[in-house]
Design an enzyme around this catalytic site. Structure first.
Site, PDB file in Angstrom:
ATOM      1  N   ALA A 149     -51.417 -17.437 -17.172  1.00 21.02           N
ATOM      2  CA  ALA A 149     -50.461 -17.820 -16.018  1.00 21.02           C
ATOM      3  C   ALA A 149     -49.333 -18.197 -16.420  1.00 21.02           C
ATOM      4  O   ALA A 149     -49.108 -18.906 -17.546  1.00 21.02           O
ATOM      5  CB  ALA A 149     -51.132 -18.676 -15.168  1.00 21.02           C
TER       6      ALA A 149
ATOM      7  N   GLU B  36     -55.635 -27.369 -14.149  1.00 25.03           N
ATOM      8  CA  GLU B  36     -55.106 -25.904 -14.337  1.00 25.03           C
ATOM      9  C   GLU B  36     -53.808 -25.861 -13.482  1.00 25.03           C
ATOM     10  O   GLU B  36     -53.577 -26.346 -12.367  1.00 25.03           O
ATOM     11  CB  GLU B  36     -56.146 -25.004 -13.707  1.00 25.03           C
TER      12      GLU B  36
ATOM     13  N   TRP C  78     -55.581 -11.955 -10.001  1.00 22.33           N
ATOM     14  CA  TRP C  78     -55.963 -13.368 -10.033  1.00 22.33           C
ATOM     15  C   TRP C  78     -54.706 -14.123  -9.990  1.00 22.33           C
ATOM     16  O   TRP C  78     -54.029 -13.829  -9.020  1.00 22.33           O
ATOM     17  CB  TRP C  78     -57.252 -13.633 -10.745  1.00 22.33           C
ATOM     18  N   ASP C  79     -54.721 -15.062 -10.611  1.00 21.25           N
ATOM     19  CA  ASP C  79     -53.611 -16.099 -10.900  1.00 21.25           C
ATOM     20  C   ASP C  79     -52.148 -15.502 -10.251  1.00 21.25           C
ATOM     21  O   ASP C  79     -51.810 -14.327 -11.014  1.00 21.25           O
ATOM     22  CB  ASP C  79     -53.382 -16.981 -12.005  1.00 21.25           C
TER      23      ASP C  79
ATOM     24  N   ARG D  73     -51.533 -24.371 -21.515  1.00 25.63           N
ATOM     25  CA  ARG D  73     -51.056 -23.156 -20.887  1.00 25.63           C
ATOM     26  C   ARG D  73     -50.317 -23.362 -19.458  1.00 25.63           C
ATOM     27  O   ARG D  73     -50.192 -24.544 -19.122  1.00 25.63           O
ATOM     28  CB  ARG D  73     -52.401 -22.332 -20.811  1.00 25.63           C
ATOM     29  N   ASP D  74     -50.092 -22.288 -18.887  1.00 27.37           N
ATOM     30  CA  ASP D  74     -49.674 -22.334 -17.387  1.00 27.37           C
ATOM     31  C   ASP D  74     -48.464 -23.096 -17.243  1.00 27.37           C
ATOM     32  O   ASP D  74     -48.351 -24.155 -16.198  1.00 27.37           O
ATOM     33  CB  ASP D  74     -51.102 -22.785 -16.405  1.00 27.37           C
TER      34      ASP D  74
HETATM   35  C1  FRU Z   1     -56.852 -20.228 -13.877  1.00 29.57           C
HETATM   36  C2  FRU Z   1     -57.029 -19.881 -15.391  1.00 29.57           C
HETATM   37  C3  FRU Z   1     -55.315 -20.269 -16.020  1.00 29.57           C
HETATM   38  C4  FRU Z   1     -55.162 -19.325 -17.003  1.00 29.57           C
HETATM   39  C5  FRU Z   1     -56.016 -18.191 -16.486  1.00 29.57           C
HETATM   40  C6  FRU Z   1     -56.482 -17.173 -17.646  1.00 29.57           C
HETATM   41  O1  FRU Z   1     -57.574 -19.451 -13.163  1.00 29.57           O
HETATM   42  O2  FRU Z   1     -57.787 -20.472 -16.099  1.00 29.57           O
HETATM   43  O3  FRU Z   1     -55.429 -21.512 -16.313  1.00 29.57           O
HETATM   44  O4  FRU Z   1     -53.943 -19.262 -17.245  1.00 29.57           O
HETATM   45  O5  FRU Z   1     -56.789 -18.339 -15.441  1.00 29.57           O
HETATM   46  O6  FRU Z   1     -56.968 -15.897 -16.986  1.00 29.57           O
END
Ligand code: FRU
Length: 453
Positions: A125, A275, A54-55, A204-205
């Site tokens: 992420a 996000e 994913w991310d 986060r991120d």
């Molecule tokens: C977006 C998210 C990010 C986070 C990750 C966790 O897809 O919510 O903000 O870092 O997924 O899996």
């Protein structure tokens, strides 16, 4: 820092006069041919059949350009084993890297960190910086290593010391890494876990960014809103939604040392989660992008799982929502969760937007309903790989979808693209992709016993 009292927090809220994504802006969110991506069908082969992916983010240089190392480009991504129920993947997320010579065919490199090394019980992420031969892997440390019960504490962490090796067999990223926490919420600019009210808080991120000679990290966070704050027309249900885009600066340019600064943008009374914030700067315009969910909009607002964007004339400028509402790119009405976690990067006259292929063949109004499906269907309908790249035109404060590329095709700015569907100046809507004829529109009724439902 304040003393944490309501009065002190109120001063902090007033002082910072943060640019806002308001309810009036968000009320204008609507699907049109300018912002809807076509239906996504599963690719012939996913990025890696053994993994949910994913991310995703690039390995980049300090100036934001995608690093090319001996002809390879590298992406980092959150991953889990593909036999896991997709809804559980966040609980075990690990960062892996993939590399490619052509930006189309990706080879799995492996885990970035050894299993026992990174901070957090799992990693969310981040950003990958390649500077003077060293990899700086920024990430979100979620929970704490060894915790008995899964916790949602989030800290912005860094693994430094990575090296990139290439040979005839491909590319390897190797440690040893030195891990440390870079940033935690302070309770003044950024809400702590203890201050948060309802939905899961966010801190986060991280996303590294240089503006001239200044060095920053952007991140996703929440703005503390004291009970006595005069916001959201006094509606306590709305004020729980307090997403913001956070920023920290490195006073010396050292990529391992950052100090919190007031947020760039907030969405108090509008949305809880902004996000994976990131920027494209073009001709003096700062385009700030975030992903957000349908279910994180405050009561009384309707949004989508979508890429939202804002523009200003400087990094700390007065961000205005793109297209009036902020909506830049979303999924079709009959596949509303087909992609998520968009990442836009500059490509000449266009921005290219990658995302991950999320749930397809699923048109329920909420992602929660995935849990109603038999487990085999939850697995079948989860993409877990890169989505088709979407081509976007940026024109001042307006954007428009102009075409797509294959799943996971991530060209560098030097690589030419085929003719897009849409060119500036054309005023005809491109027909057929808001609701393609092949799309399974569904009847909105979920028959969990019917595998084709
Ligand atoms: C977006 C998210 C990010 C986070 C990750 C966790 O897809 O919510 O903000 O870092 O997924 O899996």
């Amino acid at each position: 820092m304040t003393d944490g009292s309501d009065a002190a927090l109120l001063d902090a809220v007033d002082d910072r006069s943060t640019p806002a994504w308001t309810r009036a802006h968000a009320a204008g969110i609507d699907r049109t041919e300018r912002n809807v991506a076509p239906i996504i069908y599963p690719p012939e082969a996913p990025l890696d059949p053994a993994l949910h992916v994913w991310d995703t983010w690039f390995l980049r240089r300090r100036d934001g350009s995608v690093a090319e190392i001996d002809g390879y480009r590298v992406i980092f991504a959150l991953t889990s084993p593909s036999e896991l129920l997709p809804g559980k993947r966040h609980d075990v997320a690990a960062i892996r890297y993939f590399y490619s010579r052509d930006g189309k065919n990706w080879t799995t490199g492996g885990r970035v960190f050894e299993e026992s090394e990174p901070l957090g019980s799992r990693q969310w992420a981040g950003f990958a910086l390649y500077d003077e031969g060293e990899v700086f892997a920024y990430y979100t440390a979620a929970g704490r290593r060894g915790e008995a019960e899964l916790a949602y504490t989030q800290r912005i962490a860094l693994g430094r010391g990575g090296a990139v090796e290439t040979d005839g067999d491909g590319l390897r990223i190797e440690g040893p890494w030195d891990h440390f926490v870079l940033l935690e919420p302070d309770g003044e600019y950024y809400e702590t876990e203890a201050q948060s009210r309802g939905m899961i808080y966010t801190f986060r991120d991280p996303w590294f960014f240089e503006d001239g000679d200044r060095t920053y990290l952007l991140f996703e966070a929440n703005a503390p809103v004291p009970d006595s704050a005069d916001v959201c027309g006094g509606d306590p249900a709305q004020r729980e939604f307090n997403g913001c885009v956070g920023i920290a600066e490195s006073p010396t340019g050292d990529p391992t040392d950052f100090e919190l600064r007031p947020p760039l943008l907030d969405a108090v009374c509008v949305n809880q989660e902004l996000e994976r914030p990131h920027l494209i700067v073009r001709d003096g315009t700062y385009y700030l992008f975030v992903s957000s969910h349908d279910h994180t909009f405050a009561p009384g607002l309707d949004g989508y799982d979508a890429l939202y964007g804002f523009a200003a004339d400087s990094l700390r400028g007065d961000y205005e929502p793109l297209n009036g509402s902020g909506l830049v790119l979303t999924n079709p009405w009959n596949a509303p969760f087909q992609a998520y976690s968009w990442l836009a990067y500059d490509h000449g006259d266009e921005a290219l937007v990658t995302a991950f292929f999320n749930y397809f063949d699923f048109d329920r109004p909420t992602l929660d309903d995935v849990a109603l499906l038999p487990e085999s269907e939850q697995l079948r309908r989860f993409g877990g790989t890169l989505a088709p790249t979407v081509r976007l035109r940026l024109d001042g404060r307006e954007t428009r979808v102009a075409g797509t590329l294959d799943h996971g095709h991530l060209p560098l700015p030097s690589e030419e693209l085929p003719e897009p569907w849409w060119e500036p100046g054309e005023d005809v809507a491109v027909s057929g992709y808001l609701t393609p004829p092949e799309a399974d529109a569904g009847d909105g009724v979920l028959d969990v016993d019917d595998p084709d439902c």
